[in-house]
Structures are given as structure tokens and as C-alpha cells.
Design a protein around this motif. Structure first.
Motif, short mmCIF file in Angstrom:
data_model
loop_
_atom_site.label_atom_id
_atom_site.label_comp_id
_atom_site.label_asym_id
_atom_site.label_seq_id
_atom_site.Cartn_x
_atom_site.Cartn_y
_atom_site.Cartn_z
N ASN A 40 0.83 -1.22 0.00
CA ASN A 40 0.00 0.00 0.00
C ASN A 40 0.86 1.26 0.00
O ASN A 40 0.57 2.22 -0.73
N THR A 42 3.86 1.49 -1.16
CA THR A 42 4.51 1.57 -2.47
C THR A 42 3.58 2.20 -3.50
O THR A 42 3.99 3.07 -4.28
N ILE A 43 2.34 1.76 -3.52
CA ILE A 43 1.36 2.34 -4.46
C ILE A 43 1.14 3.81 -4.16
O ILE A 43 1.07 4.65 -5.07
N PHE A 44 1.06 4.14 -2.87
CA PHE A 44 0.82 5.53 -2.48
C PHE A 44 2.00 6.41 -2.89
O PHE A 44 1.81 7.53 -3.39
N ALA A 46 4.18 5.75 -5.28
CA ALA A 46 4.29 5.78 -6.74
C ALA A 46 3.36 6.81 -7.36
O ALA A 46 3.64 7.34 -8.44
N GLY A 47 2.27 7.11 -6.69
CA GLY A 47 1.34 8.11 -7.18
C GLY A 47 1.85 9.53 -7.01
O GLY A 47 1.30 10.46 -7.59
N ASN A 69 -3.25 13.35 -7.51
CA ASN A 69 -3.80 12.22 -8.24
C ASN A 69 -4.66 11.39 -7.29
O ASN A 69 -4.19 10.92 -6.26
N PRO A 72 -4.25 6.62 -7.03
CA PRO A 72 -3.51 5.83 -6.03
C PRO A 72 -4.17 5.86 -4.64
O PRO A 72 -4.17 4.87 -3.93
N GLN A 73 -4.76 6.96 -4.31
CA GLN A 73 -5.45 7.06 -3.02
C GLN A 73 -6.65 6.13 -2.97
O GLN A 73 -6.88 5.45 -1.96
N LEU A 75 -7.01 3.38 -4.79
CA LEU A 75 -6.50 2.01 -4.80
C LEU A 75 -6.03 1.58 -3.42
O LEU A 75 -6.30 0.46 -2.97
N VAL A 76 -5.33 2.47 -2.73
CA VAL A 76 -4.83 2.15 -1.39
C VAL A 76 -5.99 2.00 -0.42
O VAL A 76 -6.00 1.09 0.42
#
Length: 127
Positions: A40, A42-44, A46-47, A69, A72-73, A75-76
Motif C-alpha cells: 500500500n 509503495t502504491i501511495f 508511486a502516485g 492524483n 492511487p489514493q 486504490l490504497v
């Protein structure tokens, strides 16, 4: 800020791998939760971590310039909810397994697997 989060993700992944290599099933579950939190983060990261305005489009405008953006928020947030559900299910499964088998050691949970010849010979010689 991104480098600090990258270091934190590395520490979380290393800790989760250490916990998941343990023979205790409960430690494995906690390692799995830490690994999902590292994903989570990492995704945050990366955004992009920007102190920009929320991505709200004004009435009559087509696009927004300089906004954060939201993908990513979202998705997390979804991953956190799914991860919590997985954690609750896994804890209930571990609790039920402990009730039935009386142990959380993965090596002692071998009901359906045949024992190796070396283990049976070692048990016979110890008697």
C-alpha cells in the motif's frame, strides 16, 4: 519524502519476510499484513506525494491543473479494506485451527501428509 517512504517500505518488507519464514502460523499472518501495508505504501508513493489541492473540478471547467492524483489514493483505500477483511478471516481460521489441533506450529500440523522415513526412524530409536 519519497526516499524516506522507500526506506520504510524496505524495512516493512524485510520484517514481513522474516515473520513469514517463522514456523508459527500467527507470525506468518502478521508478516502477511505487514507485506500488504508495504505494498500500500509503495502504491501511495508511486502516485506522487504532492501537497496540491484535492482533484475537484470547478463547474464549467474541463480539467484541473496542479491537483493531486486521486487514483492511487482510491486504490490504497480499497486495498486497506480488502486487507482488513483478509486479516480478520485469517485470524478466525488460525483460531479455529488452534482449537482443533492444539498448536500453531506449522510442522506439527501435518495431519494429511505422510511422515518422512527419517522422522519415523528417529522416533523409533528414541523409544
Amino acid at each position: 519524502m519519497e526516499s524516506l517512504i522507500a526506506i520504510m517500505v524496505g524495512v516493512l518488507v524485510a520484517t514481513s519476510v522474516y515473520l513469514m519464514m517463522a514456523r508459527n502460523v500467527l507470525r506468518f499472518i502478521f508478516g502477511l499484513v505487514l507485506l500488504s501495508n508495504a505494498a500500500n505504501l509503495t502504491i501511495f508513493a508511486a502516485g506522487g506525494l504532492t501537497p496540491e489541492t484535492p482533484p475537484l473540478i470547478a463547474e464549467g471547467a474541463d480539467t484541473v491543473v496542479g491537483a493531486a492524483n486521486a487514483l492511487p489514493q482510491a486504490l490504497v483505500l480499497t486495498a486497506i479494506v480488502i486487507g482488513f477483511g483478509l486479516f480478520a478471516f485469517a485470524l478466525a481460521l488460525v483460531y479455529r485451527t488452534y482449537q482443533n489441533l492444539g498448536t500453531l506450529n506449522a510442522d506439527e500440523m501435518r495431519i494429511a501428509e505422510p511422515r518422512f522415513e527419517s522422522e519415523t526412524k528417529a522416533e523409533e530409536t528414541s523409544k
